[in-house]
Structures are given as structure tokens and as C-alpha cells.
Design an enzyme around this catalytic site. Structure first.
Site, PDB file in Angstrom:
ATOM      1  N   ARG A 164       0.833  -1.220   0.000  1.00 43.39           N
ATOM      2  CA  ARG A 164       0.000   0.000   0.000  1.00 43.39           C
ATOM      3  C   ARG A 164       0.866   1.269   0.000  1.00 43.39           C
ATOM      4  O   ARG A 164       0.496   2.276   0.608  1.00 43.39           O
ATOM      5  CB  ARG A 164      -0.952   0.028   1.204  1.00 43.39           C
ATOM      6  CG  ARG A 164      -1.968  -1.089   1.260  1.00 43.39           C
ATOM      7  CD  ARG A 164      -2.948  -1.055   0.090  1.00 43.39           C
ATOM      8  NE  ARG A 164      -4.048  -1.963   0.297  1.00 43.39           N
ATOM      9  CZ  ARG A 164      -4.018  -3.268   0.007  1.00 43.39           C
ATOM     10  NH1 ARG A 164      -2.941  -3.805  -0.533  1.00 43.39           N
ATOM     11  NH2 ARG A 164      -5.077  -4.016   0.219  1.00 43.39           N
ATOM     12  N   SER A 238     -10.319  -0.903   3.693  1.00 41.36           N
ATOM     13  CA  SER A 238      -9.515  -1.068   4.918  1.00 41.36           C
ATOM     14  C   SER A 238      -9.065   0.302   5.413  1.00 41.36           C
ATOM     15  O   SER A 238      -8.460   1.058   4.658  1.00 41.36           O
ATOM     16  CB  SER A 238      -8.269  -1.894   4.628  1.00 41.36           C
ATOM     17  OG  SER A 238      -8.617  -3.169   4.187  1.00 41.36           O
ATOM     18  N   GLU A 334      -4.325   3.423   6.595  1.00 45.07           N
ATOM     19  CA  GLU A 334      -4.093   3.300   5.164  1.00 45.07           C
ATOM     20  C   GLU A 334      -4.734   4.475   4.428  1.00 45.07           C
ATOM     21  O   GLU A 334      -4.258   4.930   3.394  1.00 45.07           O
ATOM     22  CB  GLU A 334      -4.713   1.980   4.678  1.00 45.07           C
ATOM     23  CG  GLU A 334      -4.328   1.630   3.269  1.00 45.07           C
ATOM     24  CD  GLU A 334      -5.334   0.737   2.591  1.00 45.07           C
ATOM     25  OE1 GLU A 334      -5.831   1.139   1.522  1.00 45.07           O
ATOM     26  OE2 GLU A 334      -5.611  -0.341   3.105  1.00 45.07           O
TER      27      GLU A 334
HETATM   28  N1  EPU Z   1     -10.143 -11.161  10.396  1.00 43.52           N
HETATM   29  C1  EPU Z   1     -10.783 -11.291  11.594  1.00 43.52           C
HETATM   30  N2  EPU Z   1     -11.722 -10.354  11.911  1.00 43.52           N
HETATM   31  C2  EPU Z   1     -12.043  -9.335  11.106  1.00 43.52           C
HETATM   32  C3  EPU Z   1     -11.373  -9.189   9.875  1.00 43.52           C
HETATM   33  C4  EPU Z   1     -10.416 -10.131   9.528  1.00 43.52           C
HETATM   34  O1  EPU Z   1     -10.541 -12.204  12.361  1.00 43.52           O
HETATM   35  O2  EPU Z   1     -12.920  -8.543  11.464  1.00 43.52           O
HETATM   36  C5  EPU Z   1      -9.160 -12.193  10.008  1.00 43.52           C
HETATM   37  C6  EPU Z   1      -9.747 -13.069   8.905  1.00 43.52           C
HETATM   38  O3  EPU Z   1     -10.474 -14.125   9.414  1.00 43.52           O
HETATM   39  C7  EPU Z   1      -8.518 -13.537   8.179  1.00 43.52           C
HETATM   40  C8  EPU Z   1      -7.553 -12.384   8.337  1.00 43.52           C
HETATM   41  O4  EPU Z   1      -8.028 -11.595   9.424  1.00 43.52           O
HETATM   42  O5  EPU Z   1      -7.983 -14.662   8.795  1.00 43.52           O
HETATM   43  C9  EPU Z   1      -7.427 -11.551   7.073  1.00 43.52           C
HETATM   44  O6  EPU Z   1      -8.701 -11.050   6.729  1.00 43.52           O
HETATM   45  P1  EPU Z   1      -9.111 -10.728   5.211  1.00 43.52           P
HETATM   46  O7  EPU Z   1      -8.806 -11.860   4.335  1.00 43.52           O
HETATM   47  O8  EPU Z   1     -10.502 -10.207   5.222  1.00 43.52           O
HETATM   48  O9  EPU Z   1      -8.098  -9.587   4.749  1.00 43.52           O
HETATM   49  P2  EPU Z   1      -7.468  -8.353   5.508  1.00 43.52           P
HETATM   50  O10 EPU Z   1      -6.048  -8.652   5.801  1.00 43.52           O
HETATM   51  O11 EPU Z   1      -8.333  -7.926   6.640  1.00 43.52           O
HETATM   52  C10 EPU Z   1      -6.539  -7.304   3.300  1.00 43.52           C
HETATM   53  C11 EPU Z   1      -6.591  -6.007   2.562  1.00 43.52           C
HETATM   54  C12 EPU Z   1      -7.905  -5.851   1.847  1.00 43.52           C
HETATM   55  C13 EPU Z   1      -8.077  -7.004   0.876  1.00 43.52           C
HETATM   56  C14 EPU Z   1      -8.006  -8.312   1.665  1.00 43.52           C
HETATM   57  C15 EPU Z   1      -8.027  -9.514   0.756  1.00 43.52           C
HETATM   58  C16 EPU Z   1      -5.155  -4.495   3.775  1.00 43.52           C
HETATM   59  C17 EPU Z   1      -5.062  -3.286   4.642  1.00 43.52           C
HETATM   60  N3  EPU Z   1      -6.383  -4.912   3.464  1.00 43.52           N
HETATM   61  O12 EPU Z   1      -7.524  -7.255   4.326  1.00 43.52           O
HETATM   62  O13 EPU Z   1      -7.839  -4.657   1.092  1.00 43.52           O
HETATM   63  O14 EPU Z   1      -9.312  -6.921   0.182  1.00 43.52           O
HETATM   64  O15 EPU Z   1      -6.766  -8.375   2.396  1.00 43.52           O
HETATM   65  O16 EPU Z   1      -6.828  -9.593   0.056  1.00 43.52           O
HETATM   66  O17 EPU Z   1      -4.134  -5.041   3.386  1.00 43.52           O
HETATM   67  C18 EPU Z   1      -8.284  -2.325   1.166  1.00 43.52           C
HETATM   68  O18 EPU Z   1      -7.078  -2.145   1.078  1.00 43.52           O
HETATM   69  O19 EPU Z   1      -9.106  -1.361   1.216  1.00 43.52           O
HETATM   70  C19 EPU Z   1      -8.807  -3.678   1.234  1.00 43.52           C
HETATM   71  C20 EPU Z   1     -10.093  -3.947   1.428  1.00 43.52           C
END
Ligand code: EPU
Length: 338
Positions: A164, A238, A334
Site C-alpha cells: 500500500r 480497509s 491506510e
Molecule cells: N479477520 C478477523 N476479523 C475481522 C477481519 C479479519 O478475524 O474482522 C481475520 C480473517 O479471518 C482472516 C484475516 O483476518 O484470517 C485476514 O482477513 P481478510 O482476508 O478479510 O483480509 P485483511 O487482511 O483484513 C486485506 C486487505 C484488503 C483485501 C483483503 C483480501 C489491507 C489493509 N487490506 O484485508 O484490502 O481486500 O486483504 O486480500 O491489506 C483495502 O485495502 O481497502 C482492502 C479492502
């Protein structure tokens, strides 16, 4: 050239924050942008460029000129045996660009379906989802220097892409206006389905012979099931980045929290799921007036209607403090704050 005065920015930011801009104008060509930038208003006031407005939180009226990038157009500019080079105007809606690629069987952006925002914003923060980042398909971009109005080309190596991150958020911040981006897409797809949720969604869809449309469909299903649609509830995706900590610190946390989620990134570093920590700290679904933490994905802050940017910012401060207190880890935003 028309400058509007004192207009509401509510339609121009996906958080739906109702603040005003002192001046507002839009441009749909490089020439028009150059004309605007030489105008006394642009010379005398701060200038904020917006595309889709999907990565900003506006906390106060903007006492300057807001410029909306409306440069459209998608064209194939070159191809070889394996690749196509496709140039898109910075004002093109990102998802429309993904749909264009799917329709032409150009592979590489299918995992990035449904990300809100514009083509011009995609390299700014090296957008990413489900195992793919824009840097994987980025070839070059054209930008106008705000200082001398020259057009400049940035190649991939000039952009210092990181998680990012890019030069446009750091050393080149506010110095260039991105006018078009050229992506190098693949004629032969290289499917990326290892991100857990995708394979699961594909299995549920009963897909046997994979294609890029199936991946995009799976990604859209996952996104729709946990990420709020900005047309229905204000948000900027995010709000925080997933912080990187040392593997040793991660192990210490895992002793206390065996179900903590983290992914090794470099040697001795682990990227911790901020959403997991925020949820564990009790914020998921929290709401204070109209500022809230999304009930299905805690990394996303939402505007339930009439929240101010200051209220959402204040909530983010509380979340940062609380996660730090419980896990000893600092979250970084972010979203760009204005
Ligand atoms: N999780 C939780 N609780 C929550 C949210 C997530 O326990 O409320 C856990 C999930 O179960 C999972 C892990 O955290 O094991 C990762 O969650 P998720 O796959 O939803 O992805 P993220 O790391 O929360 C990132 C990006 C997203 C992108 C997703 C999928 C960043 C800051 N965010 O989110 O990007 O869509 O991965 O690749 O890196 C964005 O940048 O605006 C965005 C939405």
C-alpha cells in the site's frame, strides 16, 4: 474554464462526508489540467486531486481547490506473444477497467475486481487484494508535474512500490497528477487462487476448469459478503494497514492468543491481520452515533449516515490506542486524512 465555489464534497468521497470545498473543478484531458494548474486559483491555494475519492477521510472543509480527474479512455497500445500493454485514463473507474480486461481475456487483474476507486489511484497506494498487487501488472504511468506542468513518465522501478505504498504517497506526495496508467497484462493467465477464501469460493461454485472470469466472480462474491458497498454505507475499504512485526514478537503474542492470524512476509517479519486484533479488542460492529466499525470486517470503518470525518477519526484513535494497549502493536492508517 469553470471553478465552482463552496460545493459539497459528499458525492466525491466514498465515506460520504459532507464538507465543502472552497473551489472545485474537473478536467478530462492533460491540456485542460495544465490550463487549470496555471490559473491564479490553483497557484494561490492548496490543490487536492480526487479520483474515486475512495481512500480519503475529510475531517474539515477544504480551503483550497479540489480537482476531479475525469480523464477517460482505454486503449491497447502494444502487444507481443505473451503480453498486451493497455493504457487507461486515470479517471476510468477501476472496476470498469477490470471488466474491460475480462471481456478481452486479458489476465492479471481478475483478483482485483470490485476494488472501489479509479485507475489513477491504483499505483498511488499499490492497490491489492487476494494475493495480487497492482505492481504485478504495472508497466508505466504518465503524470503532469504540478511544479512545471511537464509530462513525465514513471516506470515500475521509479515508483518504489511497497505494501500500500509508492513514491506518490511519500517523496513525490502532491507533486504529480497521474493522467494515465499502462498495465502489462497476460495473454496466458497465471491463476492466483492460493488466498484461502478464493479456493473455497471456487469450490462452492463448482468450478472445474478455471478461467479469469471465475476468479473475478469468486472475488466479487467474497468482497460482497464482507465488505460494505460504499453506495449503501460510507467507507473507504480497509482503514488501517496490516502491521508488520518481528517473528519473535509474533511468537510471544501467539503464546497468549493461539488463534492470532499472521503471514510471514520477509525473513523474521510477520504481517499481522489488523482486522483480527481489532475484533479481538471488541470493536467489531461497534457504533458511536454514526461512526462505526463494520460488523463483518473490523478493518473497515463506516459512516452509518451523518458521521463527521472528525468522529470517524476519533474512533480510529480509540481503536489504535486499544489495540496498542492489548497487543503492544501500533496500527497505521491506510486512508489519507485531510
Ligand atoms: N479477520 C478477523 N476479523 C475481522 C477481519 C479479519 O478475524 O474482522 C481475520 C480473517 O479471518 C482472516 C484475516 O483476518 O484470517 C485476514 O482477513 P481478510 O482476508 O478479510 O483480509 P485483511 O487482511 O483484513 C486485506 C486487505 C484488503 C483485501 C483483503 C483480501 C489491507 C489493509 N487490506 O484485508 O484490502 O481486500 O486483504 O486480500 O491489506 C483495502 O485495502 O481497502 C482492502 C479492502
Amino acid at each position: 474554464m469553470t471553478f465552482q465555489e463552496n460545493i459539497s464534497l459528499k458525492p466525491f468521497n466514498t465515506f460520504g462526508i459532507d464538507v465543502a470545498a472552497k473551489y472545485f473543478a474537473s478536467f478530462n484531458s492533460i491540456e485542460k489540467l495544465q490550463q487549470i494548474l496555471t490559473h491564479p486559483i490553483a497557484q494561490g491555494y492548496p490543490v487536492l486531486i480526487v479520483g474515486g475519492g475512495s481512500n480519503i477521510l475529510l475531517t474539515t472543509n477544504y480551503e483550497g481547490l479540489v480537482l476531479k480527474n475525469e480523464i477517460e479512455g482505454i486503449q491497447l497500445i502494444r502487444e507481443d506473444e505473451q503480453h498486451v500493454y493497455v493504457q487507461a485514463g486515470a479517471g476510468v473507474n477501476w472496476h470498469q477497467f477490470v471488466l474491460y480486461c475480462l471481456a478481452h481475456a486479458y489476465a492479471g487483474v481478475e483478483n482485483l475486481a470490485l476494488i472501489p476507486g479509479s485507475v489513477g489511484a491504483s499505483p498511488m497506494q499499490n492497490i491489492g487484494a487476494y494475493g495480487v498487487e497492482i505492481k504485478d501488472v504495472f508497466h508505466s504511468l504518465e503524470a503532469v508535474s504540478r511544479q512545471n506542468l511537464n509530462t513525465v513518465v514513471f516506470y515500475k522501478e521509479d515508483c518504489a512500490f511497497g505494501y500500500r505504498e509508492s513514491v506518490f504517497k511519500n517523496i513525490c506526495k502532491d507533486q504529480f497528477v497521474i493522467t494515465s496508467v499502462t498495465y502489462r497484462l497476460n495473454k496466458i493467465p497465471n491463476f492466483k487462487t492460493s488466498y484461502g477464501a478464493i479456493q473455497h469460493a471456487l469450490d462452492e461454485m463448482g468450478v472445474s476448469t478455471l478461467n479469469i472470469q471465475d476468479i473475478a466472480t469468486a472475488v466479487m462474491q467474497i468482497r460482497n459478503s464482507k465488505l460494505p458497498n460504499p453506495n449503501e454505507i460510507g467507507n473507504a475499504g480497509s482503514f488501517f494497514k496490516n502491521p508488520e512485526i518481528t517473528a519473535a514478537d509474533f511468537e510471544v503474542l501467539r503464546n497468549t492468543y493461539p488463534d492470532i492470524v499472521g503471514y510471514p512476509t520477509a525473513e523474521n517479519l510477520v504481517k499481522v491481520a489488523a482486522g483480527w486484533m481489532i475484533e479481538k479488542a471488541g470493536w467489531k460492529g461497534y457504533r458511536e452515533k454514526d461512526a462505526g466499525c463494520h460488523s463483518k470486517q473490523a478493518l473497515v470503518l463506516v459512516n452509518h449516515g451523518q458521521a463527521t470525518g472528525t468522529e470517524i477519526f476519533a474512533l480510529s484513535e480509540k481503536i489504535i490506542a486499544s489495540v496498542h494497549e492489548q497487543f503492544g502493536v501500533y496500527l497505521h492508517r491506510e486512508v489519507n486524512i485531510y
